[in-house]
Enzyme design. Structure first.
Site, PDB file in Angstrom:
ATOM      1  N   CYS A   2      14.692  34.188  11.443  1.00 51.24           N
ATOM      2  CA  CYS A   2      13.741  34.042  10.355  1.00 51.24           C
ATOM      3  C   CYS A   2      13.511  35.433   9.792  1.00 51.24           C
ATOM      4  O   CYS A   2      13.818  36.426  10.437  1.00 51.24           O
ATOM      5  CB  CYS A   2      12.404  33.511  10.856  1.00 51.24           C
ATOM      6  N   GLY A  28      17.074  33.141   6.618  1.00 51.57           N
ATOM      7  CA  GLY A  28      16.689  31.741   6.775  1.00 51.57           C
ATOM      8  C   GLY A  28      16.483  31.086   5.436  1.00 51.57           C
ATOM      9  O   GLY A  28      15.820  31.641   4.558  1.00 51.57           O
ATOM     10  N   ASN A 102       9.310  35.342  14.050  1.00 53.18           N
ATOM     11  CA  ASN A 102      10.768  35.411  14.124  1.00 53.18           C
ATOM     12  C   ASN A 102      11.122  35.540  15.599  1.00 53.18           C
ATOM     13  O   ASN A 102      10.776  36.526  16.230  1.00 53.18           O
ATOM     14  CB  ASN A 102      11.253  36.633  13.333  1.00 53.18           C
ATOM     15  N   GLY A 103      11.801  34.527  16.122  1.00 49.14           N
ATOM     16  CA  GLY A 103      12.181  34.568  17.533  1.00 49.14           C
ATOM     17  C   GLY A 103      12.133  33.185  18.135  1.00 49.14           C
ATOM     18  O   GLY A 103      12.142  32.180  17.417  1.00 49.14           O
ATOM     19  N   CYS A 236      18.811  42.585  20.109  1.00 45.44           N
ATOM     20  CA  CYS A 236      19.872  41.590  19.875  1.00 45.44           C
ATOM     21  C   CYS A 236      21.050  42.256  19.156  1.00 45.44           C
ATOM     22  O   CYS A 236      20.951  42.609  17.982  1.00 45.44           O
ATOM     23  CB  CYS A 236      19.320  40.454  19.018  1.00 45.44           C
ATOM     24  N   TYR A 242      26.184  40.457  12.856  1.00 47.07           N
ATOM     25  CA  TYR A 242      26.231  39.429  11.814  1.00 47.07           C
ATOM     26  C   TYR A 242      24.964  39.295  10.972  1.00 47.07           C
ATOM     27  O   TYR A 242      25.030  39.179   9.758  1.00 47.07           O
ATOM     28  CB  TYR A 242      26.534  38.073  12.466  1.00 47.07           C
ATOM     29  N   SER A 283      30.613  38.300   5.729  1.00 46.70           N
ATOM     30  CA  SER A 283      30.321  38.760   7.084  1.00 46.70           C
ATOM     31  C   SER A 283      31.352  39.740   7.637  1.00 46.70           C
ATOM     32  O   SER A 283      31.036  40.559   8.484  1.00 46.70           O
ATOM     33  CB  SER A 283      30.199  37.552   8.007  1.00 46.70           C
TER      34      SER A 283
HETATM   35  P1  AMP Z   1      32.103  28.896  13.246  1.00 48.82           P
HETATM   36  O1  AMP Z   1      33.004  29.602  14.231  1.00 48.82           O
HETATM   37  O2  AMP Z   1      32.774  27.811  12.502  1.00 48.82           O
HETATM   38  O3  AMP Z   1      30.831  28.464  13.903  1.00 48.82           O
HETATM   39  O4  AMP Z   1      31.719  29.938  12.130  1.00 48.82           O
HETATM   40  C1  AMP Z   1      31.509  31.224  12.501  1.00 48.82           C
HETATM   41  C2  AMP Z   1      31.212  32.059  11.298  1.00 48.82           C
HETATM   42  O5  AMP Z   1      29.892  31.764  10.859  1.00 48.82           O
HETATM   43  C3  AMP Z   1      31.264  33.500  11.704  1.00 48.82           C
HETATM   44  O6  AMP Z   1      32.345  34.127  11.136  1.00 48.82           O
HETATM   45  C4  AMP Z   1      29.987  34.053  11.170  1.00 48.82           C
HETATM   46  O7  AMP Z   1      30.218  34.692   9.947  1.00 48.82           O
HETATM   47  C5  AMP Z   1      29.090  32.893  10.931  1.00 48.82           C
HETATM   48  N1  AMP Z   1      28.096  32.772  12.034  1.00 48.82           N
HETATM   49  C6  AMP Z   1      27.501  33.765  12.634  1.00 48.82           C
HETATM   50  N2  AMP Z   1      26.578  33.346  13.496  1.00 48.82           N
HETATM   51  C7  AMP Z   1      26.607  32.058  13.489  1.00 48.82           C
HETATM   52  C8  AMP Z   1      25.908  31.060  14.202  1.00 48.82           C
HETATM   53  N3  AMP Z   1      24.918  31.365  15.046  1.00 48.82           N
HETATM   54  N4  AMP Z   1      26.263  29.807  13.996  1.00 48.82           N
HETATM   55  C9  AMP Z   1      27.226  29.538  13.157  1.00 48.82           C
HETATM   56  N5  AMP Z   1      27.888  30.426  12.444  1.00 48.82           N
HETATM   57  C10 AMP Z   1      27.604  31.683  12.585  1.00 48.82           C
END
Ligand code: AMP
Length: 463
Positions: A2, A28, A102-103, A236, A242, A283
């Site tokens: 968040c 978020g 947030n958390g 974290c 990311y 990303s």
């Molecule tokens: P996926 O492997 O299909 O879940 O997608 C992963 C991509 O989504 C990664 O390259 C990240 O850019 C982004 N991502 C990062 N954290 C998360 C998360 N907690 N859940 C889903 N996607 C994420």
């Protein structure tokens, strides 16, 4: 995850909070809200969706007063419904309180059971609400004291802002899982999850809150207190990998700088003969730039992202997530046709995105696709606020490297090592939480912590 923002003592408090939230939208997109205090009443406006869609001049006009806090939400605890949208607002014997969080609180279920048994009636299914109940049962002349005593009972990750009749209170948990910075705007204290919110407003960044620090801001003055629990740094690392915006400083370090370094280390650790480096936007951008600089290969922006689609993973339904990848990315054929491509992304989580992107790049004419990931294999769920709810959903939890490579149909696949990632981060390696890669949880979580949303199964009508 968040995003939170708050300011004390400025006549444009709600408008400034709106702008701060706008800069924190990436944290978020399910719901957002602002609560303000006009010296007599708390005023709250909340809605589902993105900040700019929820607020207009009319709604902001309904938020008078010189103090405000706000929140952008994606749910890691409690379902995605309007009644869970924050700020939470309650009336207590200490006066009205507004709270944003947030958390993720790992003992929320136990506390909630205990509170309900002795008469508490909960209004939401969110973990955050237990803090308000604990406070309401333990009123103090000084509301800061009541909050600090409530937090002695709470375990997990929390960066908080509370709006009261007398002050704005900011808190960072003793592990410091989530970021929270303090700044000054025209002589007035303000707080934000990330410094990018300050840049938009020309707020002077003062510092990050310390671990276990409580800051109370009133009448332009700030007072700092300490929670009783000993600080035990568990920042974290996924924020740097990311979540945070690359133009932010998080945990005292530049996010883009950390990502460039992760990319450079990835190039040194896992080089591959290739013609071009292609980032998965947004990303993978900085890691790809770092990889290209280090390897000497040209960087090509061969995948175009449609920025008008929200981050796919924030949509809570798997069906939408599958659909999301196609709407989001499109290749530029001229840049990859006949080329050996190194495709860089920040992480593989569920593994639903990567095969689609590799396929897309092959269909655009790439002769080889080598996937490089700027963090280690994500194999453990996060209990501290990132949306990775079950181990079963994480592809690296049940598959070896070669199997993942085959599943995503890459010619080769490599991840950055844990050591490499930690070296790219500023500060002691030991001060980071690496649970999603190592399964080493800093706070014991117990069975109840697993999926808070499953444990609070209420759905309300106004969703
Ligand atoms: P996926 O492997 O299909 O879940 O997608 C992963 C991509 O989504 C990664 O390259 C990240 O850019 C982004 N991502 C990062 N954290 C998360 C998360 N907690 N859940 C889903 N996607 C994420």
């Amino acid at each position: 995850m968040c995003g939170i923002f708050g300011i004390d003592g400025h006549e444009d408090a709600a408008n400034l909070t709106y702008l701060g939230l706008y800069a924190l939208q990436h944290r978020g997109q399910e719901s957002a809200g602002i609560v303000s205090w006009d010296g007599r009443l708390l005023h709250a406006e909340r809605g589902m969706g993105q900040v700019a869609d929820i607020f207009d001049a009319r709604r902001l006009g309904r938020l008078p007063g010189s103090s405000a806090i706000g929140h952008t939400r994606y749910s890691t605890a409690g379902s995605s419904v309007r009644s869970n949208a924050q700020p939470l607002v309650v009336m207590t014997s200490m006066g009205p309180l507004g709270l944003v969080h947030n958390g993720n609180l790992v003992n929320a279920r136990e506390l909630r059971d205990e509170l309900e048994k002795s008469g508490s009636i909960f209004q939401t299914t969110s973990d955050t609400e237990v803090i308000l109940h604990l406070m309401a049962r333990n009123p103090r002349a000084d509301v800061v004291e009541s909050l600090m005593e409530a937090l002695c009972r709470v375990r997990g990750s929390y960066s908080l802002l509370m709006l009261t009749a007398s002050c704005v209170i900011a808190v960072r948990d003793p592990n410091g899982f989530r970021p929270l910075v303090m700044g000054e705007y025209q002589g007035r204290p303000c707080f934000a999850s990330e410094s990018c919110a300050f840049d938009l407003l020309d707020v002077e960044l003062k510092r990050e809150l310390e671990l276990g620090e409580v800051v109370a801001a009133a009448n332009g003055e700030v007072k700092s207190y300490r929670l009783a629990a000993m600080p035990e740094p568990s920042r974290c690392a996924f924020e740097q990998v990311y979540f945070a915006r690359p133009d932010s400083r998080v945990f005292g370090a530049s996010v883009s700088g950390s990502r460039l370094d992760m990319g450079a280390r990835l190039a040194r650790e896992t080089p591959v003969p290739a013609d071009v480096v292609v980032p998965v936007p947004d990303s993978g951008l900085y890691a790809a730039l770092g990889y290209a600089r280090e390897s000497g290969l040209p960087l090509e922006f061969a995948l175009i992202r449609n920025h008008y689609v929200g981050r796919t993973f924030i949509e809570p339904k798997q069906s939408i997530r599958h659909f999301g990848v196609k709407v989001k990315l499109n290749p530029v054929r001229e840049l990859i046709e006949g080329k050996r491509v190194v495709l860089i992304d920040d992480s593989i989580v569920r593994g639903t995105t990567s095969p689609k992107i590799v396929k897309m790049v092959r269909e655009a004419g790439a002769v080889e696709v080598h996937v490089r990931i700027a963090c280690p294999p994500t194999a453990w769920p996060c209990h501290y606020g990132i949306d990775m709810p079950t181990r079963e959903e994480l592809i690296a939890a049940s598959h070896e490297l070669d199997e993942i490579r085959d599943l995503i149909d890459a010619d080769s696949l490599a991840y950055l090592s844990l050591e490499g990632m930690l070296e790219a981060l500023d500060g002691e390696a030991d001060s980071y939480c690496t649970a999603c890669w190592t399964g080493r949880y800093r706070i014991p979580t117990g069975a109840h912590a697993k999926v808070q949303s499953e444990l609070f199964p209420i759905r309300t009508e106004d969703e």
